[in-house]
Design an enzyme around this catalytic site. Structure first.
Site, PDB file in Angstrom:
ATOM      1  N   ASP A   2      -0.720  33.907  28.998  1.00  0.00           N
ATOM      2  CA  ASP A   2       0.003  33.104  28.010  1.00  0.00           C
ATOM      3  C   ASP A   2       0.416  33.965  26.825  1.00  0.00           C
ATOM      4  O   ASP A   2      -0.327  34.869  26.423  1.00  0.00           O
ATOM      5  CB  ASP A   2      -0.887  31.942  27.545  1.00  0.00           C
ATOM      6  CG  ASP A   2      -0.089  30.857  26.852  1.00  0.00           C
ATOM      7  OD1 ASP A   2       1.155  30.848  26.980  1.00  0.00           O
ATOM      8  OD2 ASP A   2      -0.708  30.023  26.182  1.00  0.00           O
ATOM      9  N   GLY A   3       1.563  33.650  26.268  1.00  0.00           N
ATOM     10  CA  GLY A   3       1.991  34.317  25.039  1.00  0.00           C
ATOM     11  C   GLY A   3       3.287  35.110  25.146  1.00  0.00           C
ATOM     12  O   GLY A   3       3.697  35.744  24.169  1.00  0.00           O
ATOM     13  N   ASN A   4       3.942  35.066  26.314  1.00  0.00           N
ATOM     14  CA  ASN A   4       5.193  35.830  26.482  1.00  0.00           C
ATOM     15  C   ASN A   4       6.273  35.373  25.502  1.00  0.00           C
ATOM     16  O   ASN A   4       6.976  36.198  24.917  1.00  0.00           O
ATOM     17  CB  ASN A   4       5.742  35.648  27.903  1.00  0.00           C
ATOM     18  CG  ASN A   4       4.864  36.288  28.952  1.00  0.00           C
ATOM     19  OD1 ASN A   4       3.931  37.009  28.625  1.00  0.00           O
ATOM     20  ND2 ASN A   4       5.159  36.020  30.213  1.00  0.00           N
ATOM     21  N   HIS A  19       8.962  37.388  29.031  1.00  0.00           N
ATOM     22  CA  HIS A  19       8.513  37.313  30.425  1.00  0.00           C
ATOM     23  C   HIS A  19       8.688  38.670  31.103  1.00  0.00           C
ATOM     24  O   HIS A  19       7.855  39.093  31.909  1.00  0.00           O
ATOM     25  CB  HIS A  19       9.287  36.229  31.186  1.00  0.00           C
ATOM     26  CG  HIS A  19       9.027  34.849  30.672  1.00  0.00           C
ATOM     27  ND1 HIS A  19       7.751  34.403  30.387  1.00  0.00           N
ATOM     28  CD2 HIS A  19       9.857  33.816  30.380  1.00  0.00           C
ATOM     29  CE1 HIS A  19       7.820  33.152  29.945  1.00  0.00           C
ATOM     30  NE2 HIS A  19       9.078  32.778  29.934  1.00  0.00           N
ATOM     31  N   SER A  47       2.939  27.217  36.476  1.00  0.00           N
ATOM     32  CA  SER A  47       2.172  25.996  36.758  1.00  0.00           C
ATOM     33  C   SER A  47       3.100  24.899  37.261  1.00  0.00           C
ATOM     34  O   SER A  47       4.328  24.977  37.118  1.00  0.00           O
ATOM     35  CB  SER A  47       1.456  25.514  35.494  1.00  0.00           C
ATOM     36  OG  SER A  47       2.362  24.876  34.625  1.00  0.00           O
ATOM     37  N   SER A  48       2.497  23.868  37.841  1.00  0.00           N
ATOM     38  CA  SER A  48       3.313  22.744  38.316  1.00  0.00           C
ATOM     39  C   SER A  48       3.995  22.041  37.139  1.00  0.00           C
ATOM     40  O   SER A  48       4.976  21.340  37.318  1.00  0.00           O
ATOM     41  CB  SER A  48       2.456  21.777  39.148  1.00  0.00           C
ATOM     42  OG  SER A  48       1.137  21.679  38.643  1.00  0.00           O
ATOM     43  N   TRP A  51       7.886  23.558  35.456  1.00  0.00           N
ATOM     44  CA  TRP A  51       9.242  23.132  35.856  1.00  0.00           C
ATOM     45  C   TRP A  51       9.924  22.355  34.730  1.00  0.00           C
ATOM     46  O   TRP A  51      11.139  22.239  34.692  1.00  0.00           O
ATOM     47  CB  TRP A  51       9.194  22.225  37.093  1.00  0.00           C
ATOM     48  CG  TRP A  51       8.705  22.879  38.342  1.00  0.00           C
ATOM     49  CD1 TRP A  51       7.509  22.646  38.962  1.00  0.00           C
ATOM     50  CD2 TRP A  51       9.388  23.839  39.166  1.00  0.00           C
ATOM     51  NE1 TRP A  51       7.402  23.425  40.100  1.00  0.00           N
ATOM     52  CE2 TRP A  51       8.546  24.160  40.248  1.00  0.00           C
ATOM     53  CE3 TRP A  51      10.636  24.480  39.075  1.00  0.00           C
ATOM     54  CZ2 TRP A  51       8.901  25.071  41.238  1.00  0.00           C
ATOM     55  CZ3 TRP A  51      10.990  25.388  40.072  1.00  0.00           C
ATOM     56  CH2 TRP A  51      10.130  25.680  41.137  1.00  0.00           C
ATOM     57  N   ARG A  53      10.161  23.146  31.715  1.00  0.00           N
ATOM     58  CA  ARG A  53      10.764  24.016  30.689  1.00  0.00           C
ATOM     59  C   ARG A  53      12.293  23.982  30.824  1.00  0.00           C
ATOM     60  O   ARG A  53      12.810  23.554  31.846  1.00  0.00           O
ATOM     61  CB  ARG A  53      10.250  25.447  30.870  1.00  0.00           C
ATOM     62  CG  ARG A  53       8.791  25.543  30.500  1.00  0.00           C
ATOM     63  CD  ARG A  53       8.324  26.976  30.411  1.00  0.00           C
ATOM     64  NE  ARG A  53       6.957  27.026  29.914  1.00  0.00           N
ATOM     65  CZ  ARG A  53       6.360  28.109  29.450  1.00  0.00           C
ATOM     66  NH1 ARG A  53       7.004  29.259  29.427  1.00  0.00           N
ATOM     67  NH2 ARG A  53       5.118  28.060  29.019  1.00  0.00           N
ATOM     68  N   LEU A 113      -8.009  44.876  47.245  1.00  0.00           N
ATOM     69  CA  LEU A 113      -7.944  43.906  46.145  1.00  0.00           C
ATOM     70  C   LEU A 113      -7.267  42.635  46.647  1.00  0.00           C
ATOM     71  O   LEU A 113      -6.185  42.701  47.224  1.00  0.00           O
ATOM     72  CB  LEU A 113      -7.133  44.488  44.968  1.00  0.00           C
ATOM     73  CG  LEU A 113      -6.754  43.498  43.855  1.00  0.00           C
ATOM     74  CD1 LEU A 113      -7.980  43.017  43.091  1.00  0.00           C
ATOM     75  CD2 LEU A 113      -5.753  44.133  42.872  1.00  0.00           C
ATOM     76  N   GLU A 189     -17.527  32.561  33.557  1.00  0.00           N
ATOM     77  CA  GLU A 189     -17.573  32.880  32.130  1.00  0.00           C
ATOM     78  C   GLU A 189     -16.132  32.863  31.623  1.00  0.00           C
ATOM     79  O   GLU A 189     -15.228  33.330  32.323  1.00  0.00           O
ATOM     80  CB  GLU A 189     -18.190  34.270  31.914  1.00  0.00           C
ATOM     81  CG  GLU A 189     -19.623  34.386  32.416  1.00  0.00           C
ATOM     82  CD  GLU A 189     -20.588  33.452  31.685  1.00  0.00           C
ATOM     83  OE1 GLU A 189     -20.377  33.213  30.478  1.00  0.00           O
ATOM     84  OE2 GLU A 189     -21.543  32.963  32.323  1.00  0.00           O
TER      85      GLU A 189
HETATM   86  C1  IPE Z   1       3.848  32.947  29.787  1.00  0.00           C
HETATM   87  O1  IPE Z   1       3.769  32.658  28.441  1.00  0.00           O
HETATM   88  C2  IPE Z   1       3.466  31.821  30.719  1.00  0.00           C
HETATM   89  C3  IPE Z   1       4.466  31.524  31.787  1.00  0.00           C
HETATM   90  C4  IPE Z   1       4.676  30.292  32.196  1.00  0.00           C
HETATM   91  C5  IPE Z   1       5.222  32.572  32.480  1.00  0.00           C
HETATM   92  P1  IPE Z   1       4.556  31.497  27.700  1.00  0.00           P
HETATM   93  O2  IPE Z   1       5.953  31.439  28.206  1.00  0.00           O
HETATM   94  O3  IPE Z   1       3.790  30.216  27.807  1.00  0.00           O
HETATM   95  O4  IPE Z   1       4.542  32.029  26.192  1.00  0.00           O
HETATM   96  P2  IPE Z   1       4.348  31.185  24.849  1.00  0.00           P
HETATM   97  O5  IPE Z   1       3.124  30.339  25.014  1.00  0.00           O
HETATM   98  O6  IPE Z   1       5.571  30.376  24.648  1.00  0.00           O
HETATM   99  O7  IPE Z   1       4.166  32.237  23.806  1.00  0.00           O
HETATM  100 MG    MG Z   2       2.451  29.248  26.621  1.00  0.00          MG
END
Ligand code: IPE
Ligand code: MG
Length: 231
Positions: A2-4, A19, A47-48, A51, A53, A113, A189
Site C-alpha cells: 500500500d502507498g503507491n 504503481h 483486491s476484489s 475494481w 477505482r 520460492l 505476526e
Molecule cells: C497500491 O497502493 C495498492 C494497489 C491496489 C496496487 P495504493 O494505490 O492503494 O496507494 P495509496 O493508498 O493511494 O497511497
Molecule cells: Mg491504498
C-alpha cells in the site's frame, strides 16, 4: 503493498507513476526472499474491491500486470520461482488470464520460492469458495457434514499446500488487514509500517524481519512453556 498513490502524489505525479515505482519494490522483495531463503512470499496486488477505482487507474494496473508478466516470468523461472496467482482469475481479460495461467504452468515444478500473487482476491471470497467446494463434496457423498471441522475446510482454501503465514507486512501506514488472507493469518505476526510501498527497500525489509525475530510466538501457550519447549 500500500502507498503507491501517495508516493506519486508527493512527487506531483499521477497515481500510475506510483504503481510503476511499486514494481521495483516488488522485484526487490522477491530478490530479498531468494537471497534470504524465505520460502514463500504472497503479494496483494489487486483486491476484489480495487475494481471500484477510477477506470483509467484499473486499466493502467492491468496494463502494468500484462507487461510485467511478459517481462519477468522467464527470469523468475530461471531463479526457481514458482508463481501462483490466487483469486478469481475469470474476471480478467482473456489475454491477461491466459498469461497468468501460462506463468503458473511454466513454473509449476519450481521449488526455490513460492511466489503467490493475489489478484482479484478477497479473504472472504477465499473462505466462501472453500465452503462451496466443501458443500459439493458433501453433496457427492465424499464427506459427512456432521464431521466437518477446520481441518476439513482448510484444504479447499487458497495456498493450502503451503505452511501457515508466519509474517504479515502492511506498508503505507494503515493498520488494517483489508480482506487480505484472513484464515491463513490466524497466528501470523503483523508488522505495520508507514513506509510507502515504493520505498519498501532492502533496509525496510531487514527492519521488518528484525521486528519479527523479536516476537515470541506462543500459539496460545504460556511464555514458560515456550521457553522450556514443554507441551
Ligand atoms: C497500491 O497502493 C495498492 C494497489 C491496489 C496496487 P495504493 O494505490 O492503494 O496507494 P495509496 O493508498 O493511494 O497511497
Ligand atoms: Mg491504498
Amino acid at each position: 503493498m500500500d502507498g503507491n498513490g501517495r508516493w506519486a502524489r508527493k512527487r506531483l505525479r499521477p497515481r500510475s507513476f506510483g504503481h510503476h515505482a511499486g514494481q521495483k519494490a516488488v522485484r526487490n522483495a522477491i530478490e530479498f526472499c531468494l537471497r534470504r531463503g524465505i520460502a514463500a512470499l504472497t503479494l496483494f496486488a489487486f483486491s476484489s474491491e480495487n475494481w471500484q477505482r477510477p477506470q483509467d487507474e484499473v486499466s493502467a494496473l492491468m496494463e502494468l500486470f500484462l507487461k510485467a508478466l511478459e517481462r519477468e516470468v522467464d527470469e523468475l523461472h530461471g531463479h526457481g520461482v514458482r508463481i501462483r496467482f490466487v483469486g478469481e482469475l475469470a474476471a480478467f481479460a482473456p489475454a491477461l488470464a491466459s498469461r497468468m495461467r501460462g506463468a503458473m504452468d511454466k513454473t509449476a515444478a519450481n521449488t526455490k520460492l513460492a511466489l503467490n500473487i493475489a489478484v482479484n482476491y478477497g479473504g472472504r471470497w477465499d473462505i466462501a469458495q472453500a465452503a462451496a467446494q466443501l458443500a459439493r463434496a458433501v453433496q457427492a457423498g465424499e464427506i459427512d457434514a456432521a464431521r466437518i471441522d477446520e481441518h476439513t475446510l482448510s484444504p479447499y482454501l487458497c495456498l493450502a499446500e503451503l505452511p501457515p503465514v508466519d509474517f504479515f507486512i502492511r506498508t503505507g501506514g494503515e493498520q488494517r488487514v483489508s480482506n487480505f488472507l484472513l484464515w491463513q493469518i490466524a497466528y501470523a505476526e503483523i508488522h505495520f509500517t508507514a513506509t510507502l510501498w515504493p520505498d519498501f527497500d532492502t533496509a525496510a525489509f531487514e527492519h521488518a524481519l528484525a521486528d519479527y525475530a523479536g516476537r515470541e510466538r506462543r500459539f496460545g501457550k504460556t511464555s514458560a512453556q515456550i521457553a522450556t519447549g514443554a507441551g
